[in-house]
Design a protein around this motif. Structure first.
Motif, short mmCIF file in Angstrom:
data_model
loop_
_atom_site.label_atom_id
_atom_site.label_comp_id
_atom_site.label_asym_id
_atom_site.label_seq_id
_atom_site.Cartn_x
_atom_site.Cartn_y
_atom_site.Cartn_z
N VAL A 173 0.85 -1.20 0.00
CA VAL A 173 0.00 0.00 0.00
C VAL A 173 0.89 1.24 0.00
O VAL A 173 0.65 2.20 -0.74
N ARG A 174 1.95 1.22 0.79
CA ARG A 174 2.87 2.35 0.87
C ARG A 174 3.49 2.62 -0.50
O ARG A 174 3.40 3.71 -1.04
N GLN A 175 4.10 1.59 -1.08
CA GLN A 175 4.82 1.81 -2.34
C GLN A 175 3.87 2.15 -3.49
O GLN A 175 4.12 3.07 -4.25
N ILE A 176 2.76 1.39 -3.61
CA ILE A 176 1.86 1.63 -4.75
C ILE A 176 1.18 3.00 -4.62
O ILE A 176 1.04 3.73 -5.59
N SER A 177 0.75 3.36 -3.40
CA SER A 177 0.07 4.66 -3.27
C SER A 177 1.06 5.81 -3.49
O SER A 177 0.73 6.80 -4.14
N GLN A 178 2.29 5.64 -3.01
CA GLN A 178 3.29 6.71 -3.26
C GLN A 178 3.60 6.81 -4.75
O GLN A 178 3.81 7.90 -5.29
N HIS A 179 3.61 5.67 -5.40
CA HIS A 179 3.83 5.66 -6.85
C HIS A 179 2.68 6.40 -7.55
O HIS A 179 2.90 7.25 -8.42
N GLU A 239 2.68 9.97 -9.86
CA GLU A 239 2.15 10.16 -11.22
C GLU A 239 1.24 11.40 -11.25
O GLU A 239 1.28 12.19 -12.19
N ILE A 240 0.43 11.55 -10.21
CA ILE A 240 -0.55 12.65 -10.19
C ILE A 240 0.16 13.99 -9.95
O ILE A 240 -0.08 14.97 -10.66
N ASP A 293 -1.67 10.66 -20.02
CA ASP A 293 -1.17 9.31 -19.69
C ASP A 293 -0.82 9.22 -18.21
O ASP A 293 -1.09 8.22 -17.55
N GLU A 294 -0.19 10.26 -17.68
CA GLU A 294 0.23 10.23 -16.26
C GLU A 294 -1.00 10.11 -15.37
O GLU A 294 -0.99 9.39 -14.37
N ALA A 295 -2.08 10.81 -15.74
CA ALA A 295 -3.33 10.69 -14.96
C ALA A 295 -3.80 9.24 -14.99
O ALA A 295 -4.16 8.67 -13.95
N GLY A 296 -3.75 8.63 -16.17
CA GLY A 296 -4.16 7.22 -16.29
C GLY A 296 -3.30 6.33 -15.40
O GLY A 296 -3.82 5.45 -14.70
N HIS A 297 -1.99 6.57 -15.39
CA HIS A 297 -1.10 5.74 -14.56
C HIS A 297 -1.48 5.88 -13.09
O HIS A 297 -1.53 4.89 -12.35
N ALA A 355 1.82 -5.69 -10.81
CA ALA A 355 2.62 -6.16 -11.95
C ALA A 355 1.88 -5.89 -13.26
O ALA A 355 2.45 -5.37 -14.23
N ARG A 356 0.58 -6.21 -13.29
CA ARG A 356 -0.18 -6.04 -14.54
C ARG A 356 -0.36 -4.56 -14.89
O ARG A 356 -0.30 -4.19 -16.06
N ALA A 357 -0.52 -3.71 -13.87
CA ALA A 357 -0.65 -2.27 -14.15
C ALA A 357 0.64 -1.77 -14.80
O ALA A 357 0.62 -0.92 -15.71
N MET A 358 1.77 -2.33 -14.36
CA MET A 358 3.07 -1.85 -14.86
C MET A 358 3.30 -2.15 -16.34
O MET A 358 4.07 -1.47 -17.01
N VAL A 359 2.62 -3.18 -16.88
CA VAL A 359 2.85 -3.55 -18.28
C VAL A 359 2.45 -2.39 -19.19
O VAL A 359 3.23 -1.92 -20.01
N ARG A 360 1.22 -1.91 -18.99
CA ARG A 360 0.76 -0.81 -19.83
C ARG A 360 1.53 0.49 -19.51
O ARG A 360 1.89 1.25 -20.41
#
Ligand code: FAQ
Length: 311
Positions: free
Chosen positions: A34-40, A44-45, A73-77, A147-152
């Motif tokens: 949660v920490r790493q993904i939310s900070q990521h 992006e935002i 794109d960054e908003a999408g990420h 992992a799957r989010a990172m592909v796109r």
């Protein structure tokens, strides 16, 4: 925690199986993710802001269309990443609140100002370049939705890096003034880009465990070294000088030696003391408040649809 469950979890991770939202996982694994993904996601935002500032000032229609697409794109990420974090049982509101109250971190890199058009080219080249270096291995991170989010994200990030480098080539081959702008942007973005990879491995509290759980697949220093090795020849091709007098090819290690990063600056920016940190957070909070009516309208619309279905 049940030792049998922990053992089975560790076995699955070591066998490179993906962990999925409904699978059992240690609380600390969930928290780290949660920490790493939310900070990521926050990065992006917030990362949309320095580039968004230049949409109205892009030097041609072509550059403007590209920049607009990149910022979208960054908003999408950010949105994919918030969704991935939500599968771990944390709400979007909690994450946004953590960002706006200053509790959650976002990448240090977005606390530096974009002074000229060359900064937009340099961000694409260096910042997106560093982001891909870090994100390609995350396509094999142990948590399935991340992992799957990172592909796109990586596909789009790769286009971002290339457009940035192409814009740098145009400036580096332009007038004397354009070349000076390109060099100045490289001078200001080089060191902050190296800081994106985080503290050195021996001062990184999370690396060892995140590597064992295969959340991180390569360490901060490994990725930083790879970034320097790939980027220095690109600067040479542009005819620009990397602002590091200690930079030297090391035949034995097959990579570049480079100078010491200003870690005091890094930690100060992490603490929220970056050059434009206050402006960035104010812009985020203002956007959240000013656009509350959009969220309210969407909720009202959803409620009306639900009511119509029941009737
Ligand atoms: N900035 O123990 P570690 C993008 C914190 S790309 C701020 O090494 P970890 C695309 C760290 O959170 C940028 N804080 O931590 C784009 C930890 O504090 P905590 C985003 C930093 O997690 C391009 C503490 O220091 N990418 O947005 C930074 O194992 C252009 C100790 O550090 C990602 O987030 C930093 N630079 O490794 C958008 C990638 N470095 O949380 C628009 C995913 C460290 O314990 C335009 N994240 N900290 O309080 C990761 O790979 C990792 O989280 C690291 C840090 C490598 C960033």
């Amino acid at each position: 925690e049940d030792p049998a469950l922990v053992e089975e979890f560790e076995r699955r991770v070591a066998a490179d199986e993906f962990i999925e939202p409904k699978d059992w996982m240690p609380e600390a694994y969930r928290k780290t993710l949660v920490r790493q993904i939310s900070q990521h996601a926050h990065s992006e935002i917030v990362g949309m802001l320095p580039e968004g500032n230049w949409i109205t000032r892009a030097p041609s229609l072509r550059r403007k269309a590209i920049l607009l697409a990149k910022v979208q794109d960054e908003a999408g990420h950010g949105l994919y990443l918030y969704c991935a974090a939500e599968t771990l049982g944390t709400s979007r509101e909690e994450m946004v609140e953590a960002l706006h109250s200053g509790k959650a971190k976002y990448s240090t890199i977005f606390n530096y100002p974009t002074l000229t058009w060359a900064d937009i080219a340099a961000i694409g080249w260096l910042v997106d370049g560093a982001a891909i270096m870090n994100q390609v291995p995350l396509q094999r991170t142990s948590y399935g939705p991340y992992a799957r989010a990172m592909v796109r994200v990586c596909k789009e990030e790769s286009f971002h890096q290339r457009q940035g480098y192409e814009a740098m080539i145009a400036l580096a081959n332009g007038t004397g003034e354009q070349r000076r702008m390109a060099q100045d942007a490289l001078n200001r973005w080089w060191w902050p880009s190296l800081m994106m990879f985080g503290p050195p491995d021996d001062k990184s509290p999370n690396t060892e465990r995140s590597m064992r759980w295969r959340i991180k697949r390569e360490t901060n220093d490994e990725l930083r070294q790879k970034f320097v090795d790939i980027t220095v020849p690109q600067a040479e091709f542009l005819g620009l000088t990397v602002p590091d007098s200690d930079l030297a090819w090391n035949e034995e290690k097959g990579g570049y030696d480079f100078g010491e990063i200003d870690w005091e600056e890094f930690y100060a920016v992490v603490r929220g003391e970056g050059p434009v940190a206050k402006e960035r957070m104010k812009a985020r909070r203002d956007a959240w408040e000013k656009n509350a009516w959009v969220r309210e309208a969407a909720d009202a619309h959803a409620a009306r649809k639900r009511a119509a279905k029941v009737a």
